[in-house]
Design a protein around this motif. Structure first.
Motif, PDB file in Angstrom:
ATOM      1  N   ARG A  81      36.248  37.211  30.988  1.00 45.70           N
ATOM      2  CA  ARG A  81      34.832  36.822  30.884  1.00 45.70           C
ATOM      3  C   ARG A  81      34.233  36.215  32.148  1.00 45.70           C
ATOM      4  N   SER A  82      34.757  36.607  33.300  1.00 46.25           N
ATOM      5  CA  SER A  82      34.141  36.057  34.512  1.00 46.25           C
ATOM      6  C   SER A  82      32.840  36.796  34.808  1.00 46.25           C
ATOM      7  N   GLY A  83      32.793  38.032  34.431  1.00 43.88           N
ATOM      8  CA  GLY A  83      31.582  38.821  34.671  1.00 43.88           C
ATOM      9  C   GLY A  83      31.523  39.368  36.073  1.00 43.88           C
ATOM     10  N   SER A  84      32.461  38.987  36.935  1.00 45.71           N
ATOM     11  CA  SER A  84      32.414  39.417  38.342  1.00 45.71           C
ATOM     12  C   SER A  84      32.679  40.913  38.475  1.00 45.71           C
ATOM     13  N   TYR A  85      33.345  41.472  37.500  1.00 44.99           N
ATOM     14  CA  TYR A  85      33.745  42.881  37.643  1.00 44.99           C
ATOM     15  C   TYR A  85      33.023  43.785  36.655  1.00 44.99           C
ATOM     16  N   LEU A  86      31.834  43.353  36.328  1.00 48.85           N
ATOM     17  CA  LEU A  86      30.997  44.112  35.404  1.00 48.85           C
ATOM     18  C   LEU A  86      30.706  45.507  35.955  1.00 48.85           C
TER      19      LEU A  86
END
Lengths: 382, 486
Positions: free
Chosen positions: A317-322
């Protein structure tokens, strides 16, 4: 007399004239007919005996339950007063048709049931009652008997009752030929070792069954008198995969973030199952820093591992690799890759809100269907 | 010609004798093996508490998959029963296989189902899916209903369910089967506890015909009153408790019943799922997954447990019984026409050296050898070539031995099942003595009909057994007993 002898002689001469195979068949038939008689008698006798025993044991179980209820459940006092043999006299039950040994067996089974279904004070009272009635001593005695079944049952009883067993003897049992004995010896050692219960896993070189994995995991879940030490040397490429698998579960349960570097190293294992478990553990630990590494290794991985990486990115859930997930969702031709990428994107909501809107607007039929599936709360309840 | 026939039948007698002695020796060995296997299971169950699986967060999820075709009479109570299994993580997948009655409508209404946009992928082939439903009621959140075009076989429906399943293990059962609440905990145990990778597990099936059943829950187990199901119950006890438990000891189980079997989904998908064209899809599946494991050089085990966990309604009329057995016969013939190359092939280890040869010689060939034996017997009688004292001794030998073995299987069964009263068990025992005269010849003839149909590729379908549903009270139960099964 003469006539009798003549008949016998005639029979014997007829019997003697029979070919060998007929004699064999005749003999087997006699054995089979005797067997039929025996089987029928055995069914009737055992059924009747069982019925009688069930009636008696039912009555005794009922009485024991009443006694246990009043001695350990209904007991209002919160003190640690010991319930003595005198307070819990089972001798009158010996007159109800079952031997003292069987009555004690029923009592121990009921006590184990109480320990299974109650925790805290009640479970502790049951344990103290077990000890005060010297039932543990009887279990100790059985522990040294030769028969594996008796030994393993005694070990299991003491383990479940929370009664410590002779440490040296347990260490000896770790080398027993029977896997169940080794297993309960290990469990007992881990249960009663406060400082480093994991040492027995470190010394272990044989695979453990999934059942034992569940037992050990439950033991650590319920054990509140210890701190889980470092998993170094346990989450390792050199270690038995089933033990590593258990340690990964423990690392997740105890939120051991310091194990993340060990888990990252484990990803190099050629064992796909273990590699998949390691990646999942990273996800469950929400090891944000590992995302970059996972994406770097992604292209060269087997299909099943790629799926695990996608699922893990959703969990982190970091969202960095969306962007990576979006790209996999759109460009991959593989249904499962699309599905896992889609699930991960949805899990990243609200970080992925814009991406979801964009994908929903432009997606082709299959992608739209996959996204709808991932978005539907009814389909994601398991 | 007569001389030739005399010579042929006299020689054939010897063949039958050797065959009979061999099969009886194997039965004797299986009796011993099954006893050891059952004892080992009982001992293990005293150590292994199912509670652990219920408490543990690590317990693997299981998908219960079942096909439903025109089951409006029983579907609601059966699904409700499946939803109350004693296990922490499971889903129930009902595949409505193009029912022409109100099966689907009843499900929609009862479980407040709504159509969902399910991203369905055909990992294994099956007939097209029309719609997929989930319940709006959170109490039924683990229920999934798939509506598909009829595939003409249970295999196709199960394949459709496998494609939509979420978990790594699945239980294949019939929707009309009554399952014990502990079925999942009991059947997953071998997967968790074996030293080898377990790819399938089976358990004992029994007849539900005269049982007292309330809302698809078994209240009282009883031995069937009707004669055909009663014989079938005896046959099941012999097959599951003695046969499968015996083979279990040497890891050579030939079949996991289509009525109740748990499988490792990964392997089943790798072999392409069930063969929708097979008449013996359950045995075919076991052959395929075992073959796959041998070819990929993976150690594996197929396990059976002696506990009775599934009660199924057996055919009561000869017409339905015949249809069932002809189909089984076709299935067996089909299996060997597909896998004959594996027989005595050491590459396939126990599958090639034990399972297939045994089943070829003593299952497939048995009705043929027996039938020819009866002709031989009649010929020898007609030709006055028979030696009556010997013939009688041999008949007593065959009869007493087979009755003895069957009775032993009932004794072994009593070690694990406690549900029957003494009267019920004695009823079973009495019919054991009659079985060789009535039931066995029927089974033989229908098996031969199955072989013939398969040999000549006669067109046939699965047929459907209409059910009256299980009643709650004794009165309703009588209805079931007297029901004409079409």
């Amino acid at each position: 007399m003469w006539l009798h002898n003549a008949n016998t002689h005639a029979y014997l001469s007829v019997w003697g004239s029979f070919p060998f195979f007929i004699k064999i068949c005749f003999a087997i038939s006699v054995v089979a007919l005797a067997g039929i008689l025996f089987a029928m008698t055995s069914i009737i006798a055992k059924k009747l005996a069982k019925k009688k025993e069930e009636q008696r044991s039912g009555l005794i179980t009922e009485r024991i339950n009443e006694m246990l209820l009043s001695a350990v459940v209904m007991q209002q006092r919160e003190d640690t007063g010991i319930i003595t043999k005198k307070d819990f006299d089972i001798r009158p039950l010996y007159t109800l048709g079952l031997s003292a040994k069987k009555v004690k067996k029923i009592l121990v089974n009921e006590m184990l049931n109480y320990r299974n279904y109650f925790s805290g004070t009640i479970a502790d009272r049951v344990r103290r009652l077990y000890i005060s009635m010297s039932l543990h001593e009887e279990a100790y005695a059985r522990l040294y008997k030769g028969n594996w079944e008796i030994k393993v049952n005694a070990l299991s009883e003491l383990y479940k009752m929370g009664v410590e067993t002779d440490h040296a003897y347990l260490l000896e049992l770790l080398n027993n030929n029977d896997r169940y004995i080794r297993e309960f010896a290990r469990l007992s050692l881990m249960k009663f070792t406060k400082r480093d219960p994991l040492q027995f896993l470190r010394e272990l070189n044989e695979p453990i069954s999934q059942w034992e994995e569940f037992e050990i995991f439950l033991l650590f879940q319920q054990k509140n008198d210890f701190t889980l030490g470092s998993l170094e040397g346990l989450i390792s490429l050199d270690k038995e995969p089933t033990v590593v698998s258990l340690c990964l579960q423990l690392a997740v349960y105890f939120r051991q973030w310091e194990s993340v570097p060990l888990i990252l190293e484990l990803i190099q294992t050629p064992d796909l199952k273990l590699r998949a478990e390691a990646i999942t553990a990273l996800g469950k630990l929400e090891a944000t820093d590992s995302a970059k590494y996972l994406i770097a290794i992604y292209p060269g991985q087997a299909h099943v591992i790629q799926l695990k990486i996608l699922a893990t990115l959703g969990m982190i859930r970091s969202g960095s690799y969306l962007r990576f997930l979006e790209n996999e969702f759109i460009s991959s031709q593989d249904f499962e890759i699309k599905k896992y990428a889609s699930d991960a994107i949805i899990k990243l909501y609200p970080l992925s809100k814009i991406t979801i809107d964009k994908l929903m607007g432009n997606a082709e039929a299959l992608n739209q269907k996959i996204l709808n599936h991932s978005l539907n709360p009814l389909l994601n309840t398991l | 010609m007569k001389h030739f026939l005399d010579h042929f039948f006299e020689s054939y007698q010897n063949v039958v004798f050797v065959y009979c002695c061999t099969i009886y020796s194997i039965y004797a060995l299986l009796t011993l093996f099954s006893y050891l296997s059952i004892l080992s299971n009982i001992r293990r169950n005293t150590i292994r508490e199912n509670l652990l699986l219920i408490q543990s967060p690590l317990s693997p999820g299981i998908s219960i998959i079942t096909g439903a075709f025109n089951e409006e009479m029983t579907i609601i109570s059966n699904v409700r029963s499946l939803l109350t299994m004693n296990y922490p993580a499971f889903e129930v997948i009902i595949v409505n296989d193009g029912s022409k009655d109100k099966t689907l409508e009843k499900l929609i209404e009862e479980f407040t189902l709504i159509e969902v946009d399910f991203a369905y992928h055909y990992f294994i082939q099956c007939q097209p899916i029309q719609r997929i439903y989930k319940s709006e009621n959170s109490a039924f959140s683990n229920l999934l209903v798939i509506d598909k075009i009829n595939g003409g076989s249970k295999a196709d429906a199960i394949n459709a369910g496998i494609n939509a399943s979420s978990y790594a293990y699945f239980l294949n059962t019939d929707v009309d089967c009554i399952l014990d609440k502990d079925t999942l905990v009991q059947m997953i145990q071998p997967f968790m506890d074996d030293e080898k990778r377990v790819i399938a597990t089976g358990a004992t099936l029994r007849m539900a015909n005269s049982c007292i059943i309330d809302s698809s829950v078994l209240v009282k187990a009883r031995v069937p009153r009707a004669i055909l199901p009663l014989f079938q119950e005896i046959e099941y006890i012999r097959s599951f408790v003695l046969g499968k438990m015996g083979w279990n000891l040497v890891n050579s189980i030939p079949n996991v019943s289509g009525g109740l079997g748990m499988f490792d989904k990964e392997i089943v998908i790798k072999v392409g799922g069930y063969d929708a064209n097979s008449f013996g899809e359950d045995m075919d599946m076991l052959m395929r997954i075992s073959k796959y494991m041998c070819e990929t050089k993976q150690e594996y085990a197929v396990r059976s447990i002696p506990q009775s966990l599934c009660w199924t309604e057996g055919p009561q009329s000869l017409k339905v019984f015949k249809r069932q057995r002809v189909r089984w016969g076709r299935g067996l013939y089909q299996i060997f026409s597909t896998y004959y190359k594996l027989i005595f092939n050491p590459k396939y280890k126990k599958l090639g050296m034990i399972v297939l040869p045994y089943n070829f010689i003593f299952e497939l060939c048995a009705p043929l050898i027996e039938f020819l034996g009866i002709i031989c017997y009649i010929y020898l009688i007609a030709s006055h070539l028979i030696n009556w004292p010997f013939a009688i001794i041999l008949l007593v030998f065959v009869y007493s031995f087979s009755v003895f073995i069957t009775l032993l299987s009932i004794v072994w069964d009593q070690l694990v099942i406690r549900r029957y009263s003494l009267k019920e068990v004695l009823r079973l025992c009495v019919f054991v003595f009659i079985e060789p005269f009535i039931y066995h010849p029927l089974v033989m003839v229908f098996a031969l009909m199955g072989y013939t149909n398969q040999f000549f590729k006669t067109k046939s379908n699965w047929g459907h057994m209409e059910r009256r549903g299980f009643g709650k009270t004794e009165k309703a139960e009588v209805k079931v007993i007297n029901a004409t099964v079409i």
